[in-house]
Scaffold this motif. Structure first.
Motif, PDB file in Angstrom:
ATOM      1  N   VAL A 151       0.971  -0.729  -0.262  1.00 27.34           N
ATOM      2  CA  VAL A 151      -0.264   0.235   0.181  1.00 27.34           C
ATOM      3  C   VAL A 151       1.136   1.305   0.259  1.00 27.34           C
ATOM      4  CG1 VAL A 151      -1.865  -1.063   0.762  1.00 27.34           C
ATOM      5  CG2 VAL A 151      -0.108   0.207   2.705  1.00 27.34           C
ATOM      6  N   GLY A 152       0.288   2.339  -0.314  1.00 21.20           N
ATOM      7  CA  GLY A 152       1.019   3.497  -0.641  1.00 21.20           C
ATOM      8  C   GLY A 152       1.618   3.681   0.540  1.00 21.20           C
ATOM      9  N   ARG A 153       1.119   4.258   1.887  1.00 20.04           N
ATOM     10  CA  ARG A 153       1.087   4.969   2.524  1.00 20.04           C
ATOM     11  C   ARG A 153       0.939   2.919   3.780  1.00 20.04           C
ATOM     12  NH1 ARG A 153      -2.459   9.434   4.149  1.00 20.04           N
ATOM     13  NH2 ARG A 153      -4.204   8.902   3.235  1.00 20.04           N
TER      14      ARG A 153
ATOM     15  N   VAL B 907      -7.788  23.278  -4.141  1.00 21.75           N
ATOM     16  CA  VAL B 907      -8.079  21.460  -4.131  1.00 21.75           C
ATOM     17  C   VAL B 907      -6.527  21.119  -3.743  1.00 21.75           C
ATOM     18  CG1 VAL B 907      -7.135  20.272  -6.292  1.00 21.75           C
ATOM     19  CG2 VAL B 907      -8.638  22.030  -6.827  1.00 21.75           C
ATOM     20  N   THR B 908      -6.413  19.578  -2.582  1.00 22.89           N
ATOM     21  CA  THR B 908      -5.919  19.376  -1.756  1.00 22.89           C
ATOM     22  C   THR B 908      -3.820  18.714  -2.267  1.00 22.89           C
ATOM     23  OG1 THR B 908      -7.796  18.230  -1.128  1.00 22.89           O
ATOM     24  CG2 THR B 908      -5.117  17.189  -0.089  1.00 22.89           C
ATOM     25  N   VAL B 909      -3.413  19.458  -1.948  1.00 22.75           N
ATOM     26  CA  VAL B 909      -2.110  18.865  -2.463  1.00 22.75           C
ATOM     27  C   VAL B 909      -1.755  17.445  -1.923  1.00 22.75           C
ATOM     28  CG1 VAL B 909       0.167  19.526  -2.242  1.00 22.75           C
ATOM     29  CG2 VAL B 909      -1.500  21.076  -2.759  1.00 22.75           C
ATOM     30  N   ARG B 910      -2.029  16.230  -3.219  1.00 25.61           N
ATOM     31  CA  ARG B 910      -2.045  15.413  -2.796  1.00 25.61           C
ATOM     32  C   ARG B 910      -0.354  14.622  -2.235  1.00 25.61           C
ATOM     33  NH1 ARG B 910      -4.734  17.820  -6.239  1.00 25.61           N
ATOM     34  NH2 ARG B 910      -3.228  16.054  -7.943  1.00 25.61           N
ATOM     35  N   MET B 911      -0.351  13.718  -0.627  1.00 24.75           N
ATOM     36  CA  MET B 911       0.858  13.149  -0.043  1.00 24.75           C
ATOM     37  C   MET B 911       1.043  11.771  -0.930  1.00 24.75           C
ATOM     38  SD  MET B 911      -0.284  11.758   2.861  1.00 24.75           S
ATOM     39  CE  MET B 911      -1.220  12.881   3.418  1.00 24.75           C
ATOM     40  N   ARG B 912       2.240  11.409  -0.729  1.00 24.07           N
ATOM     41  CA  ARG B 912       2.676   9.758  -1.720  1.00 24.07           C
ATOM     42  C   ARG B 912       2.095   9.519  -1.277  1.00 24.07           C
ATOM     43  NH1 ARG B 912       6.211   6.000   1.252  1.00 24.07           N
ATOM     44  NH2 ARG B 912       7.011   7.262   3.384  1.00 24.07           N
ATOM     45  N   GLY B 913       1.527   8.359  -1.810  1.00 27.58           N
ATOM     46  CA  GLY B 913       0.731   7.290  -1.314  1.00 27.58           C
ATOM     47  C   GLY B 913      -0.811   6.378  -1.972  1.00 27.58           C
ATOM     48  N   VAL B 914      -1.133   7.878  -1.908  1.00 33.65           N
ATOM     49  CA  VAL B 914      -2.693   8.012  -2.546  1.00 33.65           C
ATOM     50  C   VAL B 914      -2.984   7.959  -3.769  1.00 33.65           C
ATOM     51  CG1 VAL B 914      -3.204   9.305  -0.222  1.00 33.65           C
ATOM     52  CG2 VAL B 914      -2.812  10.689  -2.370  1.00 33.65           C
TER      53      VAL B 914
END
Lengths: 511, 1045
Positions: A151-153, B907-914
């Motif tokens: 998973v990414g996180r 607009v949300t600044v997306r983090m890694r993993g999403v």
């Protein structure tokens, strides 16, 4: 009794004798070498009691090296992001899920041997079930790493569990990934329980043969105060039977559920109703191959040829052939349905499997899983350990590639050609695959060193001596006691008094 | 142990600690956990906030709402009217100004192209020139404006003898005014202009044809037949937005009255205009004269004879075009690329005049700077002056001549040889590093300015933010140098504009102009000229009939002439045709590549006139045979962190005589390879047999409709409106289960994408990047196919590898918002769910990144944050450095502070993993809904329902051809609903029963049957029905009239 145990040399003589007779009038012996109950105990327990051989240390160092590679790659992955793998836009899952399904599949044989073969009264299972189950548990441990890390996180992977939270947010129960979580965690816990429960009498044997207080205390704690009374035996056998009944559907359910990850999706090559039985057969196939991979060297190095006999190997080879044929049939059915179904995307997918850019992966899979097991039609080849080992290794590789074929080839070219792309693993992908083997072998070597590799009590239960009244009994009849649990005098450590075990552990550990 | 505790915690009873009861342990732990939760800020995820009290709020500003200002961006001397969206004092997005005639699409929106969209990123580029620099020895020292002013006093003195100015081109009235003032102050100074991409041959051609310098403006909305000779009208032409909108209106008319224009394109470099042309012919540059003269001869234009003999396919093409053009009469347009030789262009003017098109479909406008030398001449004059050593002071305004001037002039060296040289530039580029003084130029969003559009429409550029890096505008620099009394940009602009304003209240008129962004009625009035007979063309055509390779230089669609090289957005935007990102390459036709033994990615050495260049080769289907396409603008040495060292500098072999094309190129294959990165395969060339077959089934063979990409011809469409759907499935409405909801409460959002009018120009892609804070991932990650674009333009070739003219279909693909969404069913954490209005929404906070949704998405429109892209350098290595710290780190700390300024706060600044994907611009929908609701409550409107056309998605707004339509499909009169009912409409992959809310409209082509293989002429004529005389029938109900032009 003591006379018997004393006459057995520390290392029993090795007889790799033929017990492959097909004479229906004669039940082939499952224990060779003229071992009686004491001999069995001695054969198994002495492995752990002997000085640790150098080879073990070498193997353990190598496994630990690979395990640390796993640690490094996992650390790199978690701190950096799953992009350190080669996964990309169309191929969202690659080595991560390939490895997961591979290891879960390996984990099948153990419970199949211990539960289903138990229910079907397949007595030959007793020699191999213990380490097959150990293999299962370690394989499931390896499998568990990948979905948690893919998973990414990863630090939020626990959200897959239905934990109460302030937002009243439950997992999405329609998702097969969630079913996976339940299926695999249930399977892991039931397998571990089953393994452990089955080991209690043997742990008690170890306790009683312990040569120092620490061992005695530790084995004693885990032996749960087993004293071999018939009440204990009665409870034990009930519990074991019930757990076997509980574990049996899990054998079928886990890999069926894992296959739902694919079968319920839209992707051509995944969207197939044949997947649940096909995956279960494939898992048993792959699991038995891994059991053979472990059993053949183990019986050699640990002197277990009298317990894991040629006949056991032969039986497993037959299982391999049988499940291999089911798998081959499933491969064929997929192609047939693609042709019969006239679905343009599915037809393309299967053509692309054979002739597309990953045709080599399909070729490896087909050779290893379909062609190689055909050698086992010949009894002569089944009895050639080198051939058996070769086929088992083929199947190990082939089953890994089967998952690669299903996952990567399906994803890399799905519906819209604009998204078609190739996948290539990075060193982190390869490192984690190798590292998972490191974890597996580390655990397995520890198991070989510290736990009874063969279910002594169960083996004894299938020896003719246990069945004094049965007409075909071929062994000696001097021992009418069903199991030979006896406190061992050689150990020279008197049984512990209440509270003594705790103190012994404290003394040894300083805690 | 007890003793230790006593020592460590004096005052405590050791027993109290060591002899812990379960109860007291729980108490202690509970208290510690509570304390940890309260005080450890590391456990918190919400962003840090620092309060800045504003003692007086600017009047009329509502915190949290963005403001829109009209402005103008000048590029290559042409102003593009824009609206800049400013959020709390920082411009974050630009859009086309619907009041500007050259970018207007309909009354609600104009189109801002990819370059304009990316200009906000340029504004916040940390690599921009920061402050004044002066050279000392081999290094530069930071200086100040005061020091520069003092130095300028000595550099620019007397009558200006020895002063040379090399300026970028500008039609800004204020710049021209300042130039005039500069020249009157320094009469002996020399002022030349230089642009590497120049339309100046057109000036020479009009001079030749009409006796005066004019600018032709095409009225493509009036044209039935367009014949373009190498003119990329819809792509790189300065008026491409207007042309694309007009062209599209004559494609959409097929639905109303079954008429369409027909575009013939003979081109020496595959362009997007060629890609959407109805008939295309790839030619060598040297054949242009032959084609145009042959056409003139066929049309009987006075006295022009074909300059040679046509080959088979050329003849067919020219004859078919001639017949159509003749039939169309004054509804025809002939246009020749502005880079072509003046005599070739002059013939095109003569044909237009002969057909009666001049004054109808082609109008001629005066140009404000008619008296200047052409760019090609200007740079030679400058080079000669520099060589002679008479230049004491050199002022370079903008541009980058050290990099992009003709190779043989070696301008970098010449500039370096001048003691007093000043470069006014937005970046410290190659020229700056040759110059003595570097003056930071203000970005157009930071400074006052003005510009004229292609048609002469005057606009004012308003600054939206203080210059971030202390830049000054060109006019301010010139005011400083001339010792002007007026120094502020605003006053300079006002001084020039005021005389042009009508009425008595100049203040009001100026304010009105600033508000609208344009000065009404300021467009140039067409010049009525009698077309003089074209001069007889010189008979010799270089390279004609020869088989040598020719090279063709052209502006790169990503970086233009190189000026946008440091824009990550543009670098990552794939080329419309090659789909290359982050590089340029020599484009070879498959036939030439085969003959030369070249594969894509091979390094080759191209030698033209003794100058040679090593460059990676790319084999491009549709590239004219015998022509090597060389995109300009790459191989920059000092572009900045993003752009330096990317690609290959093709200027190296571009000389004054071969600015656009050169014959006699020698190609030798080198034994090295170079990794070129594309976002898409071409299917017909670089793909295995099985993949090609599978792709063709979906895309369709040439002239055929596929299952995914559907198309038909106008002729077939007239006979059977469903002709594009030969493989369509039966009734899919028969379902086992009822849908869980109709997702239509109170709105039902839907989209329609018209493949017939998509030209693949990438405006939508960059607009989406700008609107939705989409990160740049960099070349190594695009190589991994991890680009993050929420909308991509799928470019499909149809035909075979050997086919010189493969067909192209563009299919913009973005989340289609399936009602029965496969992604939603498989997400284990319910991070992607449907809302009541049919949006398939992403809940980023809930997403853990299993990527299952992406696997199960048949459209593959989902994008995954494999890394924390925003905080990484796009030019970083393959794997970014391990990023220790709490993974959900505060983005405000991890992302460059200047880069953060460009983010859209809605607009949300997306983090890694999403996972992320197109949201149908949910933030825009919500903004409109909230306003509608408030207005409704305030009694300002009848319904709180959003009316058609009120919500524009970013891609829709940027699209010059209205290929994208968004709206409420509950509204039966909504334009999108009507398009959904259009017979061309279909759902991509409808058989999967995903029930997408985005429908695609099959592409219509209007081929001339005479050109089709194996068909006789005649059928094609039927397509040429008279143009529409009024609004189309049957579509009167639309409440959004402008859409249909």
């Amino acid at each position: 009794m003591s006379a018997v145990t004393q006459t057995i040399p520390v290392t029993p003589p090795q007889f790799d004798q033929d017990n492959l007779s097909d004479n229906p009038r004669e039940r082939a012996p499952l224990v060779l070498g003229g071992l009686d109950f004491g001999g069995v105990t001695e054969t198994v327990a002495s492995i752990n009691e002997r000085k640790t051989p150098l080879a073990w240390y070498i193997a353990f160092a190598m496994s630990l090296g690979l395990l640390s590679l796993l640690g490094i790659t996992v650390g790199y992955l978690v701190t950096t992001g799953v992009g350190v793998w080669g996964n990309n836009q169309p191929v969202g899952w690659a080595f991560d899920i390939v490895n997961f399904v591979f290891w879960v599949g390996i984990g099948h044989a153990g419970t199949l041997i211990s539960a289903i073969l138990f229910l079907f009264r397949q007595k030959w299972r007793t020699s191999i079930n213990r380490f097959a189950e150990a293999m299962t548990i370690f394989a499931v441990m390896c499998a568990g790493i990948f979905p948690a890390l893919h998973v990414g996180r990863p630090w939020l992977a626990y959200w897959l569990f239905p934990l109460p939270n302030q937002m009243n947010m439950w997992p999405q129960f329609r998702s097969p990934l969630l079913w996976d979580v339940f299926a695999v965690s249930t399977y892991a816990s039931v397998s571990a329980l089953f393994w452990y429960v089955g080991m209690i009498p043997d742990l008690a044997t170890f306790r009683d043969r312990a040569t120092n207080k620490f061992k005695q205390a530790i084995y004693g704690v885990f032996a749960l105060g087993w004293n071999g009374s018939s009440r204990h035996w009665h409870r034990f056998e009930r519990a074991y039977l019930l757990l076997a009944a509980l574990a049996t559907p899990l054998v079928l359910s886990v890999h069926s559920v894992v296959s739902f990850d694919f079968a319920t999706s839209q992707v051509p090559g995944w969207h197939t109703t044949v997947f649940p039985p096909y995956f279960v057969a494939g898992a048993v196939f792959g699991g038995f191959a891994m059991v053979l991979t472990l059993a053949i060297p183990a019986r050699q190095f640990f002197g277990l040829k009298n317990l894991i006999t040629r006949r056991h190997i032969d039986n497993m080879a037959k299982v391999l052939l049988g499940t291999g044929m089911i798998v081959a049939y499933a491969y064929g059915v997929e192609f047939y349905i693609a042709w019969y179904g006239k679905n343009e995307f599915e037809q393309f997918h299967f053509m692309n499997r054979i002739f597309g850019p990953y045709k080599w992966a399909w070729g490896i899979m087909t050779f290893c899983n379909v062609v190689a097991p055909q050698l086992f039609w010949s009894k002569k080849l089944r009895n050639n350990l080198a051939v058996v080992m070769f086929v088992a290794m083929c199947v190990n590789i082939g089953m890994w590639f089967e998952r690669f074929v299903i996952i990567v080839i399906s994803l890399h070219r799905d519906f819209l050609p604009s998204s078609w792309w190739m996948y290539a693993p990075t060193w982190v992908d390869l490192g984690m695959l190798a590292g998972s083997f490191g974890l597996f072998f580390t655990m397995f070597l520890l198991f070989c060193r510290f736990l009874p590799m063969v279910a002594m009590a169960e083996v004894k239960s299938v020896m003719p001596e246990s069945h004094a009244h049965q007409p075909h009994g071929a062994g000696q009849h001097h021992n009418t006691q069903r199991f030979d649990y006896q406190p061992d005098e050689r150990a020279n450590v008197p049984p512990m008094k209440p509270g003594e075990a705790r103190q012994a552990i404290r003394d040894w550990t300083g805690i | 142990m007890v003793a230790q505790i006593e020592k460590e915690f004096p005052g405590y009873t050791p027993e109290h600690i060591s002899g812990t009861s379960r109860r007291s342990f729980m108490k202690l732990m509970g208290a510690s956990m509570a304390l940890a939760g309260l005080t450890l800020s590391g456990c918190r995820r919400w962003p840090e906030e620092r309060l800045v009290p504003q003692t007086s709020n600017p009047e009329g500003r509502i915190p949290g709402l963005s403001e829109i200002y009209a402005t103008v961006m000048e590029m290559n001397g042409v102003g593009h009217g824009l609206l800049a969206v400013s959020y709390q004092g920082r411009p974050i997005k630009v859009e086309g100004n619907p009041l500007h005639p050259m970018v207007r699409v309909n009354e609600r929106h104009g189109s801002a192209d990819a370059f304009a969209q990316a200009s906000v990123l340029e504004l916040y580029d940390p690599d921009r020139a920061r402050g004044f620099y002066v050279r000392e020895g081999n290094t530069y020292r930071a200086s100040s404006v005061a020091a520069f002013r003092e130095a300028a006093g000595t550099m620019f003195g007397g009558n200006g003898a020895g002063v040379l100015v090399i300026s970028e081109t500008s039609n800004s009235p204020t710049v021209l005014d300042m130039k005039k003032r500069f020249m009157s102050k320094f009469p002996q100074a020399k002022w030349v202009e230089w642009e590497p991409i120049s339309n100046d041959n057109e000036r020479v051609a009009t001079q030749m044809a009409f006796g005066q310098v004019l600018r032709p403006l095409l009225k493509l909305d009036q044209a039935d037949v367009v014949f373009s000779l190498d003119a990329d009208l819809l792509g790189m032409h300065p008026a491409h937005t207007r042309y694309a909108a007009d062209w599209a209106s004559r494609r959409k008319s097929a639905d109303q009255n079954r008429t369409m224009n027909r575009v013939y394109m003979a081109e020496s470099q595959f362009s997007i205009t060629g890609a959407v042309a109805d008939a295309r012919l790839g030619i060598r540059p040297s054949r242009a004269k032959l084609i145009i003269t042959a056409l003139a001869e066929r049309l009987g234009v006075g006295g022009i004879k074909a300059a040679g003999t046509l080959e088979g396919n050329e003849q067919k093409f020219v004859e078919a075009a001639a017949a159509d053009l003749k039939a169309a009469g004054n509804k025809a347009v002939i246009t020749a690329g502005a880079h072509l030789a003046p005599d070739v262009q002059a013939v095109s003017f003569a044909i237009n005049a002969a057909l009666g098109a001049t004054g109808n479909t082609v109008v001629l406008l005066p140009v404000p700077d008619a008296d200047r030398p052409t760019h090609a001449d200007g740079i030679k004059v400058a080079a000669d002056a520099l060589k002679s050593g008479n230049v004491k002071t050199l002022l370079i305004i903008g541009g980058n001549p050290a990099y992009d001037a003709p190779a043989e002039l070696d301008l970098a060296k010449l500039i370096g040889g001048v003691t007093n040289s000043v470069h006014v530039s937005i970046y410290r580029n190659e020229t700056s590093l040759a110059a003595h003084w570097n003056v930071p130029k203000a970005h157009y969003l930071e400074a006052w300015g003005d510009a004229r559009g292609y048609d002469g429409t005057l606009s004012v550029a308003q600054p939206l933010i203080e210059p971030l890096f202390g830049g000054v505008s060109t006019i301010e620099v010139l005011a400083m140098l001339t010792g002007d009394q007026v120094t502020a940009g605003h006053d300079l602009v006002r001084r020039t504009i005021e005389p042009l304003l009508g009425g008595n209240d100049k203040e009001l008129a100026f304010r009105r102009m600033m508000h609208d962004g344009v000065l009404a009625e300021s467009a140039a009035k067409p010049v009525q000229v009698a077309a003089k007979p074209s001069p007889p063309p010189s008979p010799a055509v270089p390279g004609e009939g020869g088989s040598t390779l020719e090279v063709r230089f052209f502006a790169d669609p990503s970086v233009f002439d190189g000026r946008y090289a440091n824009s990550g957005w543009l670098q990552e935007t794939p080329d419309p045709l090659t789909k290359l990102t982050w590089d340029n390459a020599a484009l070879f036709s498959p036939k030439d590549a085969k003959a030369l033994g070249i594969n894509g990615g091979d390094m080759v050495k191209i030698t033209v006139d003794g100058q040679s260049l090593e460059i990676a080769a790319f084999v491009q289907p549709g590239q004219p045979v015998g022509v090597i396409g060389l995109p300009l603008g790459y191989g920059r040495g000092a572009a900045g962190n993003v752009g330096s060292g990317l690609g290959f500098n093709t200027y190296k072999i571009r000389t004054s005589n071969t600015l656009f094309a050169a014959a006699g190129a020698q190609v030798s294959k080198l034994n090295t390879r170079y990794k070129l990165v594309t976002t898409q395969n071409d299917y017909i060339l670089n793909m295995d047999h099985i993949g090609r077959e599978g792709a063709e089934e979906r895309i369709g063979a040439k002239h055929e409709s596929g299952s995914v990409v559907r198309e038909t011809t106008l002729a077939q469409y007239k006979q059977n409106p469903r002709a594009a759907h030969p493989k369509a499935h039966g009734n899919l409405n028969l379902q086992l289960f009822d849908p869980p909801s109709h997702f239509n409460d109170p709105h039902a959002w839907g989209m329609a994408v018209d493949m017939s009018t998509c030209i693949g120009c990438n405006a939508c892609v960059v607009a989406c990047v700008s609107e939705n804070n989409i990160p740049v991932v960099g070349k190594p990650e695009v190589a991994e196919h991890r680009q993050m674009h929420w909308i991509r333009i799928d470019r499909y070739f149809k035909g075979t590898a050997e086919d010189p003219e493969p067909e192209i279909a563009f299919q913009p693909m973005l989340c289609v918002h399936c009602e029965n969404a496969p992604c939603e069913q498989v997400c284990p954490v319910a991070a992607t769910v449907h809302d009541s209005e049919g949006l398939n929404t992403m809940v980023y906070n809930r997403c853990i990144g299993t990527r299952y949704c992406s696997n199960n998405c048949p459209y593959k429109v989902r994008r995954f944050n494999y890394f924390d892209w925003h905080s990484l350098d796009p030019r970083g290595g393959r794997f970014p450095k391990p990023w220790l710290g709490i993974p959900d780190q505060q983005q405000v700390e991890s992302i460059d502070a200047i880069k953060q300024m460009v983010f859209n706060p809605d607009v949300t600044v997306r983090m890694r993993g999403v996972m992320e994907k197109c949201t149908y611009c949910v933030q825009r929908i919500e903004n409109v809904k909230i306003k509608a609701k408030n207005d409704h409550l305030a009694g300002k409107r009848d319904s709180e329902l959003v009316q058609d056309g009120e919500v524009l998605t970013a891609c829709q707004q940027a699209c010059p051809t209205q290929a994208i339509t968004f709206g409420n499909i509950n509204d039966k009169n909504a334009w999108v609903t009507q398009l959904h009912q259009n017979p061309r409409s279909y759902s991509v992959l409808e058989e999967l029963n995903t029930r997408p809310r985005t429908k695609f409209l099959a592409k219509l082509r209007n081929p001339n049957e005479a050109l089709a293989e194996g068909h006789g002429a005649g059928e094609g004529k039927a397509a040429l029905t008279p143009p529409p005389s009024g609004p189309g029938e049957g579509k009167k109900g639309t409440s959004f009239e402008g859409v249909n032009a």
